[in-house]
Every structure is written in C-alpha cells, then in structure tokens.
Motif scaffolding. Sequence first.
Motif, PDB file in Angstrom:
ATOM      1  N   GLY A 286       0.806  -1.216   0.000  1.00  0.00           N
ATOM      2  CA  GLY A 286       0.000   0.000   0.000  1.00  0.00           C
ATOM      3  C   GLY A 286       0.832   1.256   0.000  1.00  0.00           C
ATOM      4  N   ARG A 287       0.221   2.352   0.487  1.00  0.00           N
ATOM      5  CA  ARG A 287       0.834   3.643   0.271  1.00  0.00           C
ATOM      6  C   ARG A 287       1.923   4.022   1.256  1.00  0.00           C
ATOM      7  N   THR A 288       2.060   3.250   2.327  1.00  0.00           N
ATOM      8  CA  THR A 288       3.028   3.685   3.342  1.00  0.00           C
ATOM      9  C   THR A 288       3.551   2.525   4.194  1.00  0.00           C
TER      10      THR A 288
ATOM     11  N   ILE B 237       4.522   1.419   8.123  1.00  0.00           N
ATOM     12  CA  ILE B 237       3.651   1.511   9.306  1.00  0.00           C
ATOM     13  C   ILE B 237       3.610   2.958   9.837  1.00  0.00           C
ATOM     14  N   ALA B 238       2.373   3.494   9.950  1.00  0.00           N
ATOM     15  CA  ALA B 238       2.245   4.881  10.406  1.00  0.00           C
ATOM     16  C   ALA B 238       2.104   4.974  11.925  1.00  0.00           C
ATOM     17  N   GLY B 239       2.262   3.857  12.624  1.00  0.00           N
ATOM     18  CA  GLY B 239       2.240   3.934  14.083  1.00  0.00           C
ATOM     19  C   GLY B 239       1.355   2.885  14.707  1.00  0.00           C
ATOM     20  N   ALA B 240       1.250   2.989  16.030  1.00  0.00           N
ATOM     21  CA  ALA B 240       0.304   2.150  16.754  1.00  0.00           C
ATOM     22  C   ALA B 240      -1.097   2.481  16.245  1.00  0.00           C
ATOM     23  N   ASP B 241      -2.040   1.598  16.510  1.00  0.00           N
ATOM     24  CA  ASP B 241      -3.427   1.861  16.119  1.00  0.00           C
ATOM     25  C   ASP B 241      -4.050   2.761  17.189  1.00  0.00           C
TER      26      ASP B 241
ATOM     27  N   GLY C  24       5.879   6.967  14.567  1.00  0.00           N
ATOM     28  CA  GLY C  24       5.542   6.427  15.875  1.00  0.00           C
ATOM     29  C   GLY C  24       6.008   4.986  16.017  1.00  0.00           C
ATOM     30  N   GLY C  25       5.068   4.120  16.416  1.00  0.00           N
ATOM     31  CA  GLY C  25       5.381   2.703  16.601  1.00  0.00           C
ATOM     32  C   GLY C  25       5.980   2.078  15.352  1.00  0.00           C
ATOM     33  N   GLY C  26       5.696   2.626  14.188  1.00  0.00           N
ATOM     34  CA  GLY C  26       6.267   2.111  12.940  1.00  0.00           C
ATOM     35  C   GLY C  26       7.771   2.329  12.911  1.00  0.00           C
ATOM     36  N   LEU C  27       8.186   3.541  13.293  1.00  0.00           N
ATOM     37  CA  LEU C  27       9.623   3.811  13.335  1.00  0.00           C
ATOM     38  C   LEU C  27      10.263   3.030  14.479  1.00  0.00           C
ATOM     39  N   GLU C  28       9.516   2.903  15.577  1.00  0.00           N
ATOM     40  CA  GLU C  28      10.077   2.160  16.713  1.00  0.00           C
ATOM     41  C   GLU C  28      10.331   0.698  16.334  1.00  0.00           C
ATOM     42  N   LEU C  29       9.409   0.130  15.555  1.00  0.00           N
ATOM     43  CA  LEU C  29       9.616  -1.238  15.081  1.00  0.00           C
ATOM     44  C   LEU C  29      10.876  -1.283  14.208  1.00  0.00           C
TER      45      LEU C  29
ATOM     46  N   PRO D 297       5.801  11.179  15.999  1.00  0.00           N
ATOM     47  CA  PRO D 297       4.854  12.290  16.196  1.00  0.00           C
ATOM     48  C   PRO D 297       3.945  12.113  17.416  1.00  0.00           C
ATOM     49  N   GLU D 298       4.256  11.166  18.303  1.00  0.00           N
ATOM     50  CA  GLU D 298       3.359  10.884  19.427  1.00  0.00           C
ATOM     51  C   GLU D 298       3.002  12.122  20.228  1.00  0.00           C
ATOM     52  N   VAL D 299       3.959  13.064  20.335  1.00  0.00           N
ATOM     53  CA  VAL D 299       3.731  14.264  21.145  1.00  0.00           C
ATOM     54  C   VAL D 299       2.491  15.017  20.658  1.00  0.00           C
TER      55      VAL D 299
ATOM     56  N   GLU E 227     -10.490  16.131  13.124  1.00  0.00           N
ATOM     57  CA  GLU E 227     -10.023  16.803  11.902  1.00  0.00           C
ATOM     58  C   GLU E 227     -10.313  15.968  10.667  1.00  0.00           C
ATOM     59  N   ARG E 228     -10.134  14.660  10.796  1.00  0.00           N
ATOM     60  CA  ARG E 228     -10.383  13.790   9.638  1.00  0.00           C
ATOM     61  C   ARG E 228     -11.870  13.667   9.360  1.00  0.00           C
ATOM     62  N   GLU E 229     -12.663  13.648  10.416  1.00  0.00           N
ATOM     63  CA  GLU E 229     -14.118  13.519  10.265  1.00  0.00           C
ATOM     64  C   GLU E 229     -14.709  14.792   9.634  1.00  0.00           C
TER      65      GLU E 229
ATOM     66  N   ALA F 164     -13.680  16.798   7.484  1.00  0.00           N
ATOM     67  CA  ALA F 164     -13.493  17.017   6.045  1.00  0.00           C
ATOM     68  C   ALA F 164     -14.382  16.107   5.210  1.00  0.00           C
ATOM     69  N   LYS F 165     -15.132  15.221   5.883  1.00  0.00           N
ATOM     70  CA  LYS F 165     -15.918  14.261   5.090  1.00  0.00           C
ATOM     71  C   LYS F 165     -17.272  14.837   4.704  1.00  0.00           C
ATOM     72  N   VAL F 166     -17.572  14.793   3.423  1.00  0.00           N
ATOM     73  CA  VAL F 166     -18.895  15.219   2.961  1.00  0.00           C
ATOM     74  C   VAL F 166     -19.764  13.967   2.933  1.00  0.00           C
TER      75      VAL F 166
ATOM     76  N   ALA G 147      -8.980  21.470  -0.457  1.00  0.00           N
ATOM     77  CA  ALA G 147      -8.435  22.048   0.770  1.00  0.00           C
ATOM     78  C   ALA G 147      -7.313  21.158   1.305  1.00  0.00           C
ATOM     79  N   ARG G 148      -7.549  19.883   1.315  1.00  0.00           N
ATOM     80  CA  ARG G 148      -6.541  18.923   1.775  1.00  0.00           C
ATOM     81  C   ARG G 148      -5.297  18.998   0.924  1.00  0.00           C
ATOM     82  N   ARG G 149      -5.515  19.140  -0.390  1.00  0.00           N
ATOM     83  CA  ARG G 149      -4.357  19.161  -1.305  1.00  0.00           C
ATOM     84  C   ARG G 149      -3.475  20.372  -1.060  1.00  0.00           C
TER      85      ARG G 149
HETATM   86  N1  3HC Z   1      -4.107   4.551  13.986  1.00  0.00           N
HETATM   87  C1  3HC Z   1      -5.381   4.378  13.564  1.00  0.00           C
HETATM   88  N2  3HC Z   1      -5.885   5.001  12.498  1.00  0.00           N
HETATM   89  C2  3HC Z   1      -5.062   5.825  11.815  1.00  0.00           C
HETATM   90  C3  3HC Z   1      -3.724   6.045  12.197  1.00  0.00           C
HETATM   91  C4  3HC Z   1      -3.248   5.360  13.338  1.00  0.00           C
HETATM   92  N3  3HC Z   1      -1.984   5.495  13.761  1.00  0.00           N
HETATM   93  N4  3HC Z   1      -3.160   6.914  11.335  1.00  0.00           N
HETATM   94  C5  3HC Z   1      -4.111   7.224  10.427  1.00  0.00           C
HETATM   95  N5  3HC Z   1      -5.259   6.562  10.720  1.00  0.00           N
HETATM   96  C6  3HC Z   1      -6.520   6.586   9.956  1.00  0.00           C
HETATM   97  C7  3HC Z   1      -7.138   7.954   9.902  1.00  0.00           C
HETATM   98  O1  3HC Z   1      -7.965   8.184  11.021  1.00  0.00           O
HETATM   99  C8  3HC Z   1      -7.919   7.898   8.621  1.00  0.00           C
HETATM  100  O2  3HC Z   1      -9.095   7.175   8.867  1.00  0.00           O
HETATM  101  P1  3HC Z   1     -10.441   7.515   8.067  1.00  0.00           P
HETATM  102  O3  3HC Z   1     -10.111   7.333   6.622  1.00  0.00           O
HETATM  103  O4  3HC Z   1     -11.413   6.549   8.620  1.00  0.00           O
HETATM  104  O5  3HC Z   1     -10.740   8.949   8.406  1.00  0.00           O
HETATM  105  C9  3HC Z   1      -7.037   7.031   7.722  1.00  0.00           C
HETATM  106  O6  3HC Z   1      -6.183   6.306   8.616  1.00  0.00           O
HETATM  107  C10 3HC Z   1      -6.174   7.810   6.763  1.00  0.00           C
HETATM  108  O7  3HC Z   1      -5.456   8.805   7.492  1.00  0.00           O
HETATM  109  P2  3HC Z   1      -5.257  10.263   6.917  1.00  0.00           P
HETATM  110  O8  3HC Z   1      -6.541  10.761   6.389  1.00  0.00           O
HETATM  111  O9  3HC Z   1      -4.569  11.054   7.965  1.00  0.00           O
HETATM  112  O10 3HC Z   1      -4.278   9.946   5.675  1.00  0.00           O
HETATM  113  P3  3HC Z   1      -3.085  10.804   5.109  1.00  0.00           P
HETATM  114  O11 3HC Z   1      -2.588  10.030   3.947  1.00  0.00           O
HETATM  115  O12 3HC Z   1      -3.463  12.215   4.956  1.00  0.00           O
HETATM  116  O13 3HC Z   1      -1.958  10.785   6.250  1.00  0.00           O
HETATM  117  C11 3HC Z   1      -0.553   9.807   7.906  1.00  0.00           C
HETATM  118  C12 3HC Z   1      -1.335   9.602   6.593  1.00  0.00           C
HETATM  119  C13 3HC Z   1       0.595  10.794   7.679  1.00  0.00           C
HETATM  120  C14 3HC Z   1      -0.008   8.462   8.288  1.00  0.00           C
HETATM  121  C15 3HC Z   1      -1.494  10.374   8.983  1.00  0.00           C
HETATM  122  O14 3HC Z   1      -2.650   9.562   9.032  1.00  0.00           O
HETATM  123  C16 3HC Z   1      -0.918  10.406  10.356  1.00  0.00           C
HETATM  124  O15 3HC Z   1      -0.177  11.312  10.683  1.00  0.00           O
HETATM  125  N6  3HC Z   1      -1.275   9.426  11.199  1.00  0.00           N
HETATM  126  C17 3HC Z   1      -0.917   9.407  12.584  1.00  0.00           C
HETATM  127  C18 3HC Z   1       0.523   9.023  12.780  1.00  0.00           C
HETATM  128  C19 3HC Z   1       0.838   8.946  14.251  1.00  0.00           C
HETATM  129  O16 3HC Z   1       0.510   9.811  15.034  1.00  0.00           O
HETATM  130  N7  3HC Z   1       1.518   7.865  14.637  1.00  0.00           N
HETATM  131  C20 3HC Z   1       1.850   7.649  15.997  1.00  0.00           C
HETATM  132  C21 3HC Z   1       0.770   6.886  16.648  1.00  0.00           C
HETATM  133  S1  3HC Z   1       0.994   6.711  18.376  1.00  0.00           S
HETATM  134  C22 3HC Z   1       2.137   5.493  18.502  1.00  0.00           C
HETATM  135  O17 3HC Z   1       2.620   4.967  17.551  1.00  0.00           O
HETATM  136  C23 3HC Z   1       2.468   5.077  19.905  1.00  0.00           C
HETATM  137  C24 3HC Z   1       3.663   4.222  19.985  1.00  0.00           C
HETATM  138  O18 3HC Z   1       4.780   4.997  20.333  1.00  0.00           O
HETATM  139  C25 3HC Z   1       3.501   3.160  21.017  1.00  0.00           C
END
Ligand code: 3HC
Length: 687
Positions: free
Chosen positions: A56-58, A60-64, A101-106, A124-126, A276-278, A280-282, A460-462
């Motif tokens: 997919g597009r990325t 791991i973006a972090g913990a859930d 976040g947790g993705g980088l930690e992994l 970005p946890e802060v 913020e994510r909610e 923007a949804k139409v 707006a997002r773009r």
């Molecule tokens: N957990 C659960 N859902 C997440 C998520 C996450 N970490 N990150 C994104 N999502 C969800 C969003 O809520 C959104 O859901 P929706 O479509 O139902 O509204 C969907 O994924 C897509 O997210 P975006 O609209 O934000 O997509 P973008 O492509 O614009 O951005 C992103 C992607 C840069 C990854 C952005 O989503 C982001 O910054 N996410 C949060 C990253 C983050 O804070 N990570 C740290 C988490 S805390 C952690 O890891 C703790 C650890 O240290 C133990």
Amino acid sequence: MSNFVSIAIENGVAVVTIDNPPVNALSFHVRKPLYEALTALRDDPAAKAIVIACAGRTFIAGADITEFGKPVEQPELRAIIALLETIAKPTIAAIHGTALGGGLELALGCHFRVAERGAKLGLPEVKLGLLPGGGGTVRLPRLVGAAKALGMIVSGTPISAGEAKAAGLVDAVFDSDLLAEAIRFASEMAAGGGPLIPIRDRNDRLAETDIGAFDRQATDLARTARGLEAPLSCAEAVRNAIALPFDEALAAERALFIKLVAGDQSRAQRHLFFAEREAAKVPVKDLQRRRIARIGIIGAGTMGGGIAMAFANGGFPVTLLETSEEALRHGLATIEKNYAVSVSRGSLTEEAKQQRLGLFKGSTDYADLADCDLIIEAVFEDMAVKKEVFGRLDAVARPGAILATNTSYLDVNEIAASTSRPQDVLGMHFFSPANVMKLLEIVRADKTAPDALATVTDLARRIGKVAVVVGVCHGFVGNRMLSARGAENEALLLEGATPSQVDKAFTDFGWPMGPFQMGDLAGLDIGWRNRKARGQTAVIADTLCEQGRFGQKTGRGWYRYEGGSREPVADPEVEALIRAKATERGIAPRAIDAEEIIERTLYPLVNEGAKIIEERIAARASDIDVVWANGYGFPVGKGGPMFWAGLEGAARIVERLGYWHRQTGRATFEPAPVLRRFAETGRWEAL
Ligand code: 3HC
Ligand code: NAI
C-alpha cells in the motif's frame, strides 16, 4: 499466513509484508501474526536475512490510535521489538511513505533501515499528547545522538529520508525499486557476516552527549510547552536514555506513556486527530469531483494575496485580479516580498521561490478569469461590492466553475442569489495569514451543489488546509463564537479587572495570548470601523481608537509597546481611562478572579457552540473543536471548546451561566437547550 501479514522467501531473504490499509497501523490483528512470523523466521534456516516491508501507500504509520484507552491485547509492540532484537541474522526495515511512531520504533528494533527517497520518518506521538511508548526515546538517541533525538521527539516533526541518512537513522536511501534494493541489501549483509549489534547495545553516540547543552535545550523546550505535559515527558524520557541503563530507561518511558495515555490531554488531542479527519468528510458517497486546474482570485489585498500563495504553494497556477494596475503591482510585490522572507529564513530555496512566482498571472480584466475552475473573491467586506463582483463573474466564468467568497460575516445565500448559478457558489473562509493558517471554513449555502462542496473539501486537503464544512450565519462558526467569547470583555474591565489580568487568565488556561493582546496585534481600528458601520459602540476600545491607540502598529493600544518591541507593557493611562469610564457609569471596582474571567468568557463560548449545533450550522460538535483548535489557538490539550465542556463539567457550566444570566440579564448567558441536554446525556446533539 494471515490476511494482514505474509511471508515470502526469495534467494534466502525472507520478506515479511504487512498489509493493513489505509496506513498499516499496528493493530492487534497485525501484531499477532507479525510476532508469529518473526518467531518462525528466527528459527528457519532457509531465511538468512529478514526484510520487513509494507503493502500500500506507506510503511507503518504507528500504533493503532483507536486501541488507546482500551485493554492492551498481547503481543504488545514492545514484545515484537524485543523479539526482533534476539534475532541473530540481519533484519532490515524497508521504508516507503511514512514510518511514524510505533512504525519507526519497530524499524529501530531492526539492525538496518533502508528507505525510498520520498519517505519520511518521525515520532509524532507528542502531537497526540503522548511520548513514544515502544522504546523510541531510548533507541533513537543511540542512533542519531541525544540532541537530534530530543528535537525530533519533542517537535514530533518527521524528517526526510535524506536527513535521516545524514543523521544515521537510515543506512541506505534508494530512488526506486525499494523492495528489490532492500532484498539486495539484506543479501549483502547476510553474506558479509559483519557483527549485528542491536541498537540497545550501541552507546557511542550517547557517550558524546554534552549534558549541559542538552539540559539547556530541554529547558527551552519546556518553556514553550504552554501547560502541555507530553513535551516535558518526551524530554524527560530522552534524558533518562542518557542517564539510565537501557532497561531502566525503557521502563521509565513505559511508565510515562501509561500515565499520559490515560490523561485528559492525550484524550483531547486524540479527539482532535479524529475530529479533523471527520470534519473534512462530505456525507454523500460516490460523488464525482470537478476538475480544478487553475485558480482565479479577485482582490490582491491581505487575504487575496495570502490565498493566492496558499494555492501556488500547492502547485496551482493562479490568476490574480485587481481593480487597477497599481493595486495589482502592490499585491504581487507583497507576495514576492513574503517569499523573499522565507528564502532569507532558509525555509524556501531561491529556485522554489522563482518556481512559485512563475505560477502567478496578474490581470485587471475579468475576461481573463474565463479559464479558471475555481474563483475566490477576496474584495472589501461590503455586500454591494461583493454582489457586483459575483454579477461580473457570472458573465465570464465557464459553466461549472466554482465561485467562492472569502467573506468573514456576510450572507453567502444572498451572494449566491446575485448569480444565475447559485449551485456553484459557496464560501471559503480562510484565516489570516492565509498561506500559513491551516483552518478553512467551507460555507455550504442553501443551494450549493454537493459535488462543488466535495470538490472544495478535497482541494483544501491538497493545499494542506484543515477544512470544516459550516452553514450560513453571521460570522459562521469561528467568528460568531469569538463575538460571544468577547461580549463581556469591556464589562470585566469596568467592573474591576485589568487587560493584563484578563489576558493572564487566558494564557494560564493555555491560549497563546489573551483577547486584549490579540486585539493589539490585529489592530484595534478594524473592530472600531466594523462597529461604526454597524452602529455599535465599545466604551473603552472606541476611546482608545479616538486617541490613535490602534495597538502594536501605533506602539500603543490596550498596552504600550516600547521601542518597536512586541512585548506588551501594562499602561497606567489605560487603567486610569477604564476607572474613569467606570466611575461615569457609577460602577465601583471589585476584585475579579481568574475563575470569574473564565466563566464569563469561555462559558458563553461553549453556549454559542451549543446554539450552532441546534441551528445545524455545524454538523458535529467535534467540527467546532477543529475550528477553534486550528483557527483561534484553543489549547489542544483541552480538545476544543465542546470537548473541554465535558472536562469542565457541563452541569457546572449550565449552573454558572444561569447565575450570570440572573446577574446581568444578558442573552449570551442564557443556557442553550442543547447545552442543558449535553449536561444530562453527555452527548452534543441538535434537539
Ligand atoms: N491509527 C489508527 N488510524 C489511523 C492512524 C493510526 N496510527 N493513522 C491514520 N489513521 C486513519 C485515519 O484516522 C484515517 O481514517 P479515516 O479514513 O477513517 O478517516 C485514515 O487512517 C487515513 O489517514 P489520513 O486521512 O490522515 O491519511 P493521510 O494520507 O493524509 O496521512 C498519515 C497519513 C501521515 C499516516 C497520517 O494519518 C498520520 O499522521 N497518522 C498518525 C501518525 C501517528 O501519530 N503515529 C503515531 C501513533 S501513536 C504510537 O505509535 C504510539 C507508539 O509509540 C507506542
Ligand atoms: P484588503 O482591503 O486588504 O483587500 C481587499 C482588496 O480587494 C484590495 O486590494 C482592493 O483593491 C481589492 N478590491 C476591492 N474591490 C475590488 C473589485 N471590485 N475587484 C477586484 N479587486 C477589488 O481586505 P482583506 O483584509 O484582504 O479582506 C478581504 C475579504 O476577506 C473581506 O471580505 C474580509 O472580510 C475577508 N477576510 C479578512 C480577514 C482578515 O483577517 N483580514 C480574514 C478572513 C476573511
């Protein structure tokens, strides 16, 4: 082996692929099969090296984040990282998109990290009111040094793959074919047979730390935290990484994480993340978006110029229209100057500046707007002028072009009705400076077509804005509530408070500044002019303006500003003026404490929000929070006014508003039925 985690072994390299759309968050349904996969591969002689990659597009973006606040299901992320560190063959994280976040930690649990050129890496946890809870505060400093790690963890801002390579966070950066390159890298590492040292055992970068400099950096950061606990905990955890043995520092990080995740501030910040994510949804599915290639902007003043820059920064060509060549030249010169400031600060290259300036086309002829797909009007705030502009737009704009107004207060339905195509008209209320401020109120008029609305929300997002769809009313969500917040300002002064006292109550609450400082910054003449136009008065502010005290720009306003400084100094002349006006009205001064200031400013703010929900001007209470956190500096650790109302206690707010209503008879204090309902049910909903 699972829908979310799969293994493929190629030429002795095992590739573990995580596939958990949209952002590959480390949900329980990923952690469990990932743990099992790594356990199996650790003991599998066919795998000489292990690559962890994502579909997919990325990466791991972090913990859930949705799992926070619920019981933790095993295996935790920390257990997976601990397992990784027991693996005696090369482990490699292959990073594309964002490793957050947790993705980088992994990835820090692996021996090596390789990344695609466009990848970003960060903790970005802060921003969620947390600190990294998977060992990030203890491992990152061991790789990049304590000072760099502190900056990254406290700011939460991700860095590019190039910067990560220079800092030692990644080992190789590839322009393309990440997975193939990662497999090749893994084979080489397996063949090379060099020592594989887990990050936990690397201490040389830490040993270089200049403790004195580190502590000064941490103290500076603490000063800017404005009541937020997370940045302080982040700094404390990195300090522990320097001062304590690895396992003790790791345990201390965990303890801080558990405390923060359960606290109100993190709850508030997580609320804002999803809000913020909610927002923007139409709520209409399967809508075609209109094609938007060129933007037209009418008026090259404060707002028009800023809006034009916001679009050029997003890569859009812009046609800027003014009434005269001179006004156009002035507008374009201001834009050029603003870009030059960015270049001199190092935030923009000269090349990028030229490239952006190349996107502007100036004009004084409406016919030049014919090829624009979205045209935004930012002329004087005057209904007659706006109607004239929209009449002319109607004549030249191509069919289907979206016509938007940046009005702060005026009736968008009335503006739409001055065209033959009200379905294409809406409001785009930017905030000043429009190229910087993230908030955009998108005003849906009665006849706005859903696809026009959806197109603008996506757009707006773009351009990096946080969009909130709002309905038509005087001042929309933000400015309407701002009026309610400020309605008592002068009364508080007349009854005995000073501007500095009121402002201090605000900054102690967590606002970046109070209303009087804000007035001085924006210019008191603006409100004065508006009041005169509407036949309104403000006894003290009007007098200040009559004395030429317009705020910072004249060196005097509610405060004095000495020698061109922006630092407000309390002015005895203003205090004397306030007392004189109070005496004229027979008001004897009394002591007013911070609690009363909050009750008489922020409770009406919440009350107005309740009315906005009742009138369905905002679709959700959380939309109001997004407006206030992104456009007006409401402290993020309190989650916005409507979230904060729950923390403060809605019953108390109702009770105290009632008290002030009885005391003053003023309508802003009359508790709204939606607020009363919230006090009973804990839910914000229109009745
Ligand atoms: N957990 C659960 N859902 C997440 C998520 C996450 N970490 N990150 C994104 N999502 C969800 C969003 O809520 C959104 O859901 P929706 O479509 O139902 O509204 C969907 O994924 C897509 O997210 P975006 O609209 O934000 O997509 P973008 O492509 O614009 O951005 C992103 C992607 C840069 C990854 C952005 O989503 C982001 O910054 N996410 C949060 C990253 C983050 O804070 N990570 C740290 C988490 S805390 C952690 O890891 C703790 C650890 O240290 C133990
Ligand atoms: P401004 O006075 O700085 O700029 C207005 C510009 O419009 C001037 O350059 C003027 O020459 C031009 N103009 C006037 N009539 C025109 C016409 N018929 N055709 C083409 N150009 C014309 O005003 P500002 O502050 O930029 O405000 C513009 C609009 O944005 C107003 O509706 C205002 O309420 C709104 N707004 C202002 C904010 C602020 O903080 N200044 C914030 C959000 C909205």
